[in-house]
Design an enzyme around this catalytic site. Sequence first.
Site, PDB file in Angstrom:
ATOM      1  N   GLU A  88       0.741  -1.072   0.038  1.00 55.49           N
ATOM      2  CA  GLU A  88      -0.054  -0.120  -0.067  1.00 55.49           C
ATOM      3  C   GLU A  88       0.806   1.373   0.034  1.00 55.49           C
ATOM      4  OE1 GLU A  88      -3.165  -0.253   3.137  1.00 55.49           O
ATOM      5  OE2 GLU A  88      -3.576  -2.290   2.607  1.00 55.49           O
TER       6      GLU A  88
ATOM      7  N   CYS B   9      -1.890  -7.074   6.389  1.00 56.36           N
ATOM      8  CA  CYS B   9      -1.402  -8.170   5.683  1.00 56.36           C
ATOM      9  C   CYS B   9      -0.518  -8.956   6.586  1.00 56.36           C
ATOM     10  CB  CYS B   9      -0.521  -7.842   4.381  1.00 56.36           C
ATOM     11  SG  CYS B   9      -1.456  -6.935   3.227  1.00 56.36           S
TER      12      CYS B   9
ATOM     13  N   LYS C 235      -2.025 -10.343   9.979  1.00 50.48           N
ATOM     14  CA  LYS C 235      -3.000 -11.269   9.597  1.00 50.48           C
ATOM     15  C   LYS C 235      -2.324 -12.729   9.160  1.00 50.48           C
ATOM     16  CE  LYS C 235      -5.326 -10.656   5.842  1.00 50.48           C
ATOM     17  NZ  LYS C 235      -4.903 -11.530   4.779  1.00 50.48           N
TER      18      LYS C 235
HETATM   19  C1  UGA Z   1       3.077  -5.913   2.901  1.00 52.05           C
HETATM   20  C2  UGA Z   1       4.267  -6.622   1.975  1.00 52.05           C
HETATM   21  O1  UGA Z   1       5.491  -5.734   1.962  1.00 52.05           O
HETATM   22  C3  UGA Z   1       3.775  -6.586   0.565  1.00 52.05           C
HETATM   23  O2  UGA Z   1       4.847  -7.166  -0.280  1.00 52.05           O
HETATM   24  C4  UGA Z   1       2.520  -7.606   0.404  1.00 52.05           C
HETATM   25  O3  UGA Z   1       2.019  -7.553  -0.903  1.00 52.05           O
HETATM   26  C5  UGA Z   1       1.455  -6.937   1.169  1.00 52.05           C
HETATM   27  O4  UGA Z   1       2.013  -6.774   2.689  1.00 52.05           O
HETATM   28  C6  UGA Z   1       0.271  -7.971   1.184  1.00 52.05           C
HETATM   29  O5  UGA Z   1       0.463  -9.067   1.836  1.00 52.05           O
HETATM   30  O6  UGA Z   1      -0.849  -7.420   0.665  1.00 52.05           O
HETATM   31  P1  UGA Z   1       2.133  -3.531   3.189  1.00 52.05           P
HETATM   32  O7  UGA Z   1       1.259  -4.153   4.256  1.00 52.05           O
HETATM   33  O8  UGA Z   1       1.103  -2.593   2.413  1.00 52.05           O
HETATM   34  O9  UGA Z   1       2.810  -4.724   2.282  1.00 52.05           O
HETATM   35  O10 UGA Z   1       2.898  -2.854   3.868  1.00 52.05           O
HETATM   36  P2  UGA Z   1       4.664  -2.675   4.211  1.00 52.05           P
HETATM   37  O11 UGA Z   1       5.366  -1.539   3.430  1.00 52.05           O
HETATM   38  O12 UGA Z   1       5.252  -3.957   4.005  1.00 52.05           O
HETATM   39  O13 UGA Z   1       4.752  -2.220   5.874  1.00 52.05           O
HETATM   40  C7  UGA Z   1       3.948  -2.983   6.678  1.00 52.05           C
HETATM   41  C8  UGA Z   1       4.251  -2.875   8.121  1.00 52.05           C
HETATM   42  O14 UGA Z   1       5.662  -2.676   8.605  1.00 52.05           O
HETATM   43  C9  UGA Z   1       3.782  -1.218   8.249  1.00 52.05           C
HETATM   44  O15 UGA Z   1       3.257  -1.084   9.655  1.00 52.05           O
HETATM   45  C10 UGA Z   1       5.274  -0.633   8.162  1.00 52.05           C
HETATM   46  O16 UGA Z   1       5.251   0.544   8.965  1.00 52.05           O
HETATM   47  C11 UGA Z   1       6.031  -1.619   8.880  1.00 52.05           C
HETATM   48  N1  UGA Z   1       7.723  -1.721   8.839  1.00 52.05           N
HETATM   49  C12 UGA Z   1       7.986  -1.591   7.621  1.00 52.05           C
HETATM   50  C13 UGA Z   1       8.444  -1.192   9.810  1.00 52.05           C
HETATM   51  O17 UGA Z   1       8.134  -1.226  11.003  1.00 52.05           O
HETATM   52  N2  UGA Z   1       9.929  -1.293   9.705  1.00 52.05           N
HETATM   53  C14 UGA Z   1      10.445  -1.652   8.500  1.00 52.05           C
HETATM   54  O18 UGA Z   1      11.500  -1.271   7.920  1.00 52.05           O
HETATM   55  C15 UGA Z   1       9.232  -1.783   7.315  1.00 52.05           C
END
Ligand code: UGA
Length: 449
Positions: free
Chosen positions: A156, A261, A264
């Site tokens: 997202e 994502c 879950k």
């Molecule tokens: C995640 C995956 O990155 C995608 O590849 C996947 O398609 C998607 O889930 C899904 O299954 O549909 P998303 O949930 O959009 O994507 O967001 P991310 O950018 O991955 O971040 C997830 C969470 O981790 C956020 O709360 C973000 O702030 C946190 N995060 C991310 C951290 O706390 N530290 C980091 O270094 C990276």
Amino acid sequence: MRQLCVIGSGYVGLVTGTCFADLGNKVTLVDIDERKIEMLQAGRMPIYEPGLAETVLRNTEAGRMRFTTAYEEGLHEAEFVFICVGTPSGVDGEADLQYVRAAAQTIAKTMRRALIVINKSTVPVGTGDWTTEIISSNQPQPVDFAVVSCPEFLREGSALADFMHPDRTVLGSTNRAAAETVAELYAPLDAPIVITDIRTAEMIKYASNAFLATRISFINEISIICERLGADVTEVARGMGIDKRIGPHFLQAGVGFGGSCFPKDVKALANMAQTHGMHPQLLNAVMEINAFQRRQITLKAREMLGGSVSGKTVAILGLAFKENTDDIRESPALTVARSLLNQGATVKAYDPVAMGNASRDVTGITLCDSPYGAAEASDALLVLTPWNEFKHLDMKRVLKSMRRPILIDGRNMYSPEELRAIGFEYRGVGRGYNGAGASDNGGGDSPAH
Ligand code: UGA
């Protein structure tokens, strides 16, 4: 140009449909939610995603994309149908497949020509076989079809770019020819395509998300240790990430992962393992650390406010689970807000796009129209979503308007030295060293000093 039908107008469906239309295909997007379809027909987006509205408009105007609640409009002509419906968590963390089942049943009853059914929803390993059975047993008369798993990896906030420039496309099927036909649809994206069996493809999705979540929980655990031992986790992550075997991504310590994502999918994978008699120790630890990381923020606020937040005004910057989205599902910021409200604090907040969604989810937060409005007369400021617009706030102005100079930087966005120099009592996440010999917990009480 191929004829595509996409079922489900959530993040995955809307982005998949829009991007395939943009690649020159004819796409009909079907959703049973009339309100969403009416919005889309009127050119309004049900979600906030950078670039989405313009791309939808371009493709509807070119006649390559339309929206309907009638399955037959999408399915009668389609060569490919993408299932992009939600798979929420059930009571024990298992994926709830009721929407996948309903989509498969309707496809079976409505299809008229040979069809490739592509599953993009994140589904438990084995769901592809189950979908095949549902379609076969619900067809009024036999029509050729094949089921292909094609898990989605877009994020997202950068969903369109992720779709158009993927690291890889994964396709799994018992029918190799069908997987290869789907590969042709993805060929213009010019990324490696992994063709495998259907269960392996389904597992690649869970393993990828669980691995990224594990990296985040790993660095969050390291952050706690850094904080105590007087090291700076942002520098630790930088130093680790340069190693090619480790890499720099998903090593930002913070408030824990949220969104629709990771929480879950880790839960669902652990549930799958448990259901099959295994004990998923690492996955359980990943979830435990994530919950602990959220609690840390409230604990820090309590400590810095003299042992209690009751009667205090706490300002929160950022309510979305991450930047560039209005999605508040499993948002750590809302967990923190709820906890502060429960403990008797007054909570003020600002988010560039997620305030509407947040106010429907949590009652009692005072929403403000700017970061400065939120900070004004507050006893502590908590930065919980790393929006770009928070990076260059006038911190002197913020400080002046606050009742007490307490700042908790849940995303390590600011320089501790600079904020302390202008008078903030600053605490980040895992920043035990600020270059001047002071520890992150405000004094020299770490064992390293
Ligand atoms: C995640 C995956 O990155 C995608 O590849 C996947 O398609 C998607 O889930 C899904 O299954 O549909 P998303 O949930 O959009 O994507 O967001 P991310 O950018 O991955 O971040 C997830 C969470 O981790 C956020 O709360 C973000 O702030 C946190 N995060 C991310 C951290 O706390 N530290 C980091 O270094 C990276």
